[in-house]
Design a protein around this motif. Structure first.
Motif, short mmCIF file in Angstrom:
data_model
loop_
_atom_site.label_atom_id
_atom_site.label_comp_id
_atom_site.label_asym_id
_atom_site.label_seq_id
_atom_site.Cartn_x
_atom_site.Cartn_y
_atom_site.Cartn_z
N ASP A 136 54.15 36.43 9.60
CA ASP A 136 54.61 37.17 10.77
C ASP A 136 56.14 37.15 10.73
O ASP A 136 56.78 36.21 11.22
N ILE A 137 56.71 38.19 10.15
CA ILE A 137 58.15 38.21 9.93
C ILE A 137 58.94 38.28 11.24
O ILE A 137 59.95 37.57 11.40
N PRO A 138 58.53 39.10 12.23
CA PRO A 138 59.25 39.07 13.51
C PRO A 138 59.27 37.69 14.16
O PRO A 138 60.28 37.28 14.76
N ALA A 139 58.16 36.94 14.05
CA ALA A 139 58.14 35.58 14.60
C ALA A 139 59.12 34.69 13.85
O ALA A 139 59.81 33.85 14.46
N MET A 140 59.21 34.86 12.54
CA MET A 140 60.16 34.08 11.75
C MET A 140 61.59 34.41 12.15
O MET A 140 62.44 33.52 12.24
N GLU A 141 61.86 35.68 12.41
CA GLU A 141 63.20 36.09 12.86
C GLU A 141 63.52 35.47 14.22
O GLU A 141 64.65 35.02 14.45
N GLN A 142 62.53 35.41 15.11
CA GLN A 142 62.74 34.79 16.41
C GLN A 142 63.02 33.30 16.26
O GLN A 142 63.93 32.75 16.91
N THR A 197 74.22 31.28 7.18
CA THR A 197 75.64 30.96 7.03
C THR A 197 76.03 29.88 8.02
O THR A 197 75.78 30.02 9.22
N GLY A 198 76.65 28.82 7.53
CA GLY A 198 77.03 27.72 8.40
C GLY A 198 78.33 27.08 7.99
O GLY A 198 78.91 27.38 6.94
N SER A 199 78.78 26.16 8.83
CA SER A 199 80.00 25.41 8.54
C SER A 199 79.78 24.39 7.43
O SER A 199 80.73 23.96 6.76
N GLY A 200 78.54 24.02 7.23
CA GLY A 200 78.16 23.05 6.21
C GLY A 200 76.68 22.76 6.40
O GLY A 200 76.09 23.10 7.43
N PHE A 201 76.08 22.13 5.41
CA PHE A 201 74.64 21.89 5.46
C PHE A 201 74.32 20.46 5.03
O PHE A 201 74.97 19.90 4.14
N LEU A 202 73.31 19.90 5.67
CA LEU A 202 72.84 18.55 5.37
C LEU A 202 71.87 18.58 4.20
O LEU A 202 71.38 19.65 3.80
N GLN A 203 71.58 17.41 3.65
CA GLN A 203 70.65 17.33 2.53
C GLN A 203 69.30 17.94 2.93
O GLN A 203 68.70 17.57 3.94
N HIS A 204 68.84 18.89 2.13
CA HIS A 204 67.55 19.57 2.30
C HIS A 204 67.48 20.44 3.57
O HIS A 204 66.41 20.97 3.89
N MET A 205 68.61 20.64 4.25
CA MET A 205 68.57 21.32 5.55
C MET A 205 67.98 22.73 5.46
O MET A 205 67.09 23.09 6.26
N VAL A 206 68.47 23.54 4.54
CA VAL A 206 67.97 24.91 4.46
C VAL A 206 66.50 24.92 4.04
O VAL A 206 65.70 25.70 4.56
N ARG A 207 66.13 24.05 3.14
CA ARG A 207 64.74 24.01 2.67
C ARG A 207 63.79 23.56 3.79
O ARG A 207 62.66 24.05 3.89
N ILE A 208 64.24 22.65 4.64
CA ILE A 208 63.39 22.22 5.77
C ILE A 208 63.31 23.34 6.81
O ILE A 208 62.24 23.59 7.38
N ILE A 209 64.42 24.03 7.04
CA ILE A 209 64.39 25.19 7.94
C ILE A 209 63.37 26.20 7.42
O ILE A 209 62.54 26.73 8.18
N MET A 210 63.40 26.47 6.12
CA MET A 210 62.50 27.48 5.57
C MET A 210 61.05 27.02 5.59
O MET A 210 60.14 27.81 5.87
N GLY A 211 60.81 25.75 5.31
CA GLY A 211 59.44 25.23 5.40
C GLY A 211 58.89 25.36 6.81
O GLY A 211 57.71 25.67 7.02
N THR A 212 59.77 25.14 7.79
CA THR A 212 59.37 25.26 9.20
C THR A 212 59.14 26.72 9.57
O THR A 212 58.16 27.07 10.24
N LEU A 213 60.03 27.61 9.12
CA LEU A 213 59.88 29.03 9.42
C LEU A 213 58.61 29.61 8.80
O LEU A 213 57.95 30.48 9.39
N MET A 214 58.24 29.13 7.62
CA MET A 214 57.00 29.62 7.01
C MET A 214 55.79 29.20 7.83
O MET A 214 54.81 29.94 7.94
N GLN A 215 55.87 28.02 8.45
CA GLN A 215 54.79 27.63 9.34
C GLN A 215 54.76 28.50 10.59
O GLN A 215 53.68 28.81 11.12
#
Length: 259
Positions: A136-142, A197-215
């Motif tokens: 559900d791409i709109p839900a992922m965008e939200q 795009t961010g000021s900086g990222f923590l270890q695995h931060m983007v990958r955890i965000i994406m794993g959560t968004l896929m759920q």
């Protein structure tokens, strides 16, 4: 002495990330070895940041101090002749001696790529996470919009993070869907690119965000839960860590007067 700033593209499939490791199988190790072979100098380069094992980069900046007088226009070709084919230096500048590619970075953008088509693309398999089930791409965008702003991102950081503060700012985030490879009349969803795009990222931060968004996309987590997960400051509240091969460092930005 000169301070040289360069950009490097790499396919991270076979490497243990950017930053040097004891086993010597990192992008930094390969670059330093190539510089040694070219100039005879044993030196340490400074990267704009780390990447995890298997993560790629398009134009990652790095800098180093050298006494070599090799003209700027010769550096890229000379280094590329001494590097593996999956690591390519594309640009070189001379910058002030005070320039530091990590401390000077103001904005970083990562891109995560999901192939939502029914079948994987054999030509892009090393750079895409194949997920043929409906998202559900709109839900992922939200859900993605709920991460914008300045927050403590502990919920989206590796438990092994050693940073004293997990406060970061996400300036922009968006999804783009490329349907050019979808088969007519099929269940193909296209290739889904997420840019953060961010000021900086923590270890695995983007990958955890994406794993959560896929759920979120699978309906396992409501998009409305993202702010709650963020506020929990608890890694256990978020989703799994997405596979590394879908992630690429896309760009790093500096103030105009930094270089």
């Amino acid at each position: 002495m000169r301070n040289l700033l360069m950009k490097v593209n790499y396919d991270g499939t076979h490497y243990d990330g950017f930053q040097t490791q004891p086993q010597g199988n990192t992008i930094q190790d390969k670059l330093e070895h190539a510089i040694l072979h070219l100039t005879g100098e044993t030196l340490k380069i400074t990267g704009s940041g780390r990447t995890d094992a298997g993560v790629h980069a398009y134009g990652q900046p790095f800098n180093f101090i050298t006494s070599s007088q090799i003209p700027l226009e010769r550096w890229c070709l000379a280094l590329n002749a001494r590097l593996p084919q999956d690591i390519v230096v594309t640009e070189a500048w001379e910058v002030p001696l005070s320039f530091h590619s990590r401390r000077g970075a103001k904005r970083k953008t990562y891109r995560y790529t999901i192939n939502g088509n029914r079948f994987p693309d054999p030509f892009q398999r090393r750079w895409q996470h194949h997920h043929p089930m409906r998202l559900d791409i709109p839900a992922m965008e939200q859900g993605l919009a709920g991460l914008l702003g300045t927050h403590d991102y502990t919920s989206f950081a590796s438990r092994k993070s050693t940073k004293t503060s997990h406060v970061r700012t996400i300036f922009e985030a968006r999804l783009e869907v490329d349907r050019s490879m979808c088969r007519p009349g099929s269940s193909d969803q296209g290739v889904i690119h997420t840019y953060i795009t961010g000021s900086g990222f923590l270890q695995h931060m983007v990958r955890i965000i994406m794993g959560t968004l896929m759920q979120v996309g699978q309906g396992k987590i409501s998009a409305d839960r993202i702010p709650v997960i963020l506020a929990a400051c608890d890694r256990a509240a978020a989703g799994p860590t997405a596979v590394s091969k879908g992630l690429a460092l896309w760009s790093v930005e500096y103030d105009e007067n930094e270089n």
